[in-house]
Design an enzyme around this catalytic site. Structure first.
Site, PDB file in Angstrom:
ATOM      1  N   GLN A   1       0.810  -1.211   0.000  1.00 20.65           N
ATOM      2  CA  GLN A   1       0.000   0.000   0.000  1.00 20.65           C
ATOM      3  C   GLN A   1       0.851   1.272   0.000  1.00 20.65           C
ATOM      4  OE1 GLN A   1      -2.406  -0.488   3.520  1.00 20.65           O
ATOM      5  NE2 GLN A   1      -3.405  -2.334   2.732  1.00 20.65           N
TER       6      GLN A   1
ATOM      7  N   GLU B   1     -14.318   3.515  10.776  1.00 21.20           N
ATOM      8  CA  GLU B   1     -14.783   4.588  11.654  1.00 21.20           C
ATOM      9  C   GLU B   1     -14.645   5.967  11.029  1.00 21.20           C
ATOM     10  OE1 GLU B   1     -13.349   2.444  15.852  1.00 21.20           O
ATOM     11  OE2 GLU B   1     -12.538   4.406  15.281  1.00 21.20           O
TER      12      GLU B   1
ATOM     13  N   TYR C   1      -8.051   6.983  20.489  1.00 22.66           N
ATOM     14  CA  TYR C   1      -9.186   6.450  19.748  1.00 22.66           C
ATOM     15  C   TYR C   1      -9.289   4.929  19.816  1.00 22.66           C
ATOM     16  CZ  TYR C   1     -10.220  11.156  18.626  1.00 22.66           C
ATOM     17  OH  TYR C   1     -10.557  12.482  18.758  1.00 22.66           O
TER      18      TYR C   1
ATOM     19  N   HIS D   1      -0.860  -0.151   5.815  1.00 25.08           N
ATOM     20  CA  HIS D   1      -1.279   0.797   6.853  1.00 25.08           C
ATOM     21  C   HIS D   1      -0.308   1.972   7.007  1.00 25.08           C
ATOM     22  CE1 HIS D   1      -3.822  -2.573   8.981  1.00 25.08           C
ATOM     23  NE2 HIS D   1      -4.076  -2.443   7.669  1.00 25.08           N
TER      24      HIS D   1
ATOM     25  N   TYR E   1      -9.922 -10.470  10.922  1.00 27.54           N
ATOM     26  CA  TYR E   1     -10.364 -11.144   9.704  1.00 27.54           C
ATOM     27  C   TYR E   1     -10.662 -12.624   9.962  1.00 27.54           C
ATOM     28  CZ  TYR E   1      -8.903  -6.885   7.375  1.00 27.54           C
ATOM     29  OH  TYR E   1      -8.774  -5.566   6.995  1.00 27.54           O
TER      30      TYR E   1
END
Length: 367
Positions: free
Chosen positions: A83, A239, A249, A147, A260
């Protein structure tokens, strides 16, 4: 403003025929303004009506108002793995005076890769970033290619917010000695503002503004200057959070999703001292770019939050009533295949990047 409107009109003339898209506010005309993109990630507008687009493999494109497409040199070297790569682009409010551009990207580190933020000045001819320098880099990255977070927002006071993901290392999001899973706040030269919440906390990284995030890939300011962030959950539990200074958070201690594998995450959905999301999706939509709309062309959408979906190929519109959010509609058609970014243009049009179509689309009322 007039120059931006004229440039938008010229781009519309250069683009292909408009398609019609159904929305709660009536038909919308959607035009593919930029095509042939490969893994587009971020889009930003220049004051003269030009556009900057990032592609994840490391390419920064400058589309001039006349449609000429330029490859911009001077981009930092990126670690295009998984990513990671060249991610977001942000043009600050004073670009006309400074010509400064900010880029987020994944940078090679000893233990893998981490999220970084670079600044450079766009040359007068728009072909190069000059004086490019890294102004922030995660203190310790991780191996693996997931991420990175990586949205950039210019705060109302001129400071910069940058989101970082947990890099697949879940406990690091609760570790203030690491930048993983945080919203970062820095000055434009990379220095730490004196009023950051952890500047006096021993062992804490002073750039951290909030923490306990999993992978925040969308961020935007509302009309009051408050930062809102969306982030990927695991299976369920994506979220939207209203960001507060120094707040936790919860990831990976609390979540509305599951791993998963189906296993429970942490202790459940709540814990004292940890913030609750304002909205969450279950099943997950894989949220990406986020925009809070001004109401310029659609007054009925003023203040609403728009979030792209990478999983379902749609744009989620969240109706906002104070701090309460409700998903009001899902805007979807072939053009919304894997929406990576969504922004409001200076003329009030809504633009979005479709990874699935390799294109940047412009949406206006009509059709």
């Amino acid at each position: 403003m007039l120059r931006s409107l004229l440039a938008a009109a010229l781009l519309a003339l250069l683009a292909g025929p408009a398609l019609a898209l159904d929305t709660s506010a009536g038909r919308a005309a959607v035009t593919a303004e930029i095509t042939g993109l490969e893994e587009p990630w971020g889009i930003a507008f220049l004051p003269d009506g030009g556009i900057l687009v990032t592609e994840r493999d490391g390419r920064l494109l400058h589309i001039r108002p006349d449609g000429t497409r330029l490859d911009v040199s001077g981009v930092p070297e990126v670690e295009a793995e998984g990513q990671g790569g060249l991610l977001d682009v942000m043009v600050p409010r004073d670009f006309a005076e400074t010509r400064e551009v900010f880029l987020s990207f994944s940078i090679r580190q000893d233990d893998g890769a981490g999220t970084a933020l670079a600044a450079g000045s766009l040359s007068a001819d728009g072909t190069a970033l000059e004086g490019t320098r890294v102004i922030f880099e995660m203190s310790e990255g991780s191996s693996g290619g997931r991420h990175f977070g990586s949205r950039i927002v210019e705060a109302a006071d001129g400071h910069l917010f940058l989101t970082t993901g947990d890099r697949g290392n879940r406990p690091s999001a609760q570790d203030l000695s690491r930048h993983n899973g945080s919203v970062i706040r820095i000055a434009r030269d990379g220095s730490v503002p004196a009023d950051n919440p952890f500047t006096g906390t021993p062992g804490a990284e002073p750039e951290i503004w909030s923490y306990g995030h999993r992978n925040p890939q969308g961020a935007a300011l509302d009309a009051d200057g408050t930062l809102w962030v969306n982030e990927h959950g695991a299976r369920g539990g994506d979220e939207v959070n209203r960001i507060a200074k120094g707040a936790n958070y919860g990831w990976p201690i609390i979540s509305y999703g599951t791993h998963y594998s189906g296993a429970k995450i942490g202790i459940g959905t709540a814990q004292d001292g940890m913030e609750q999301p304002v909205h969450y999706w279950d099943p997950s939509i894989a949220p990406s770019g986020m925009m809070i709309y001004s109401g310029a062309l659609w007054p009925e959408w003023a203040g609403d939050i728009f979030v792209g979906s990478l999983k379902f190929g749609l744009i989620s519109r969240l109706d906002r009533d104070g701090d309460r959010l409700t998903e009001a509609e899902r805007i979807e058609d072939d053009e919304t295949a894997r929406v990576r970014d969504i922004v409001e243009a200076p003329d009030g049009a809504i633009w979005f990047l479709s990874v699935g179509q390799g294109a940047a689309y412009r949406m206006v009322p009509g059709g």
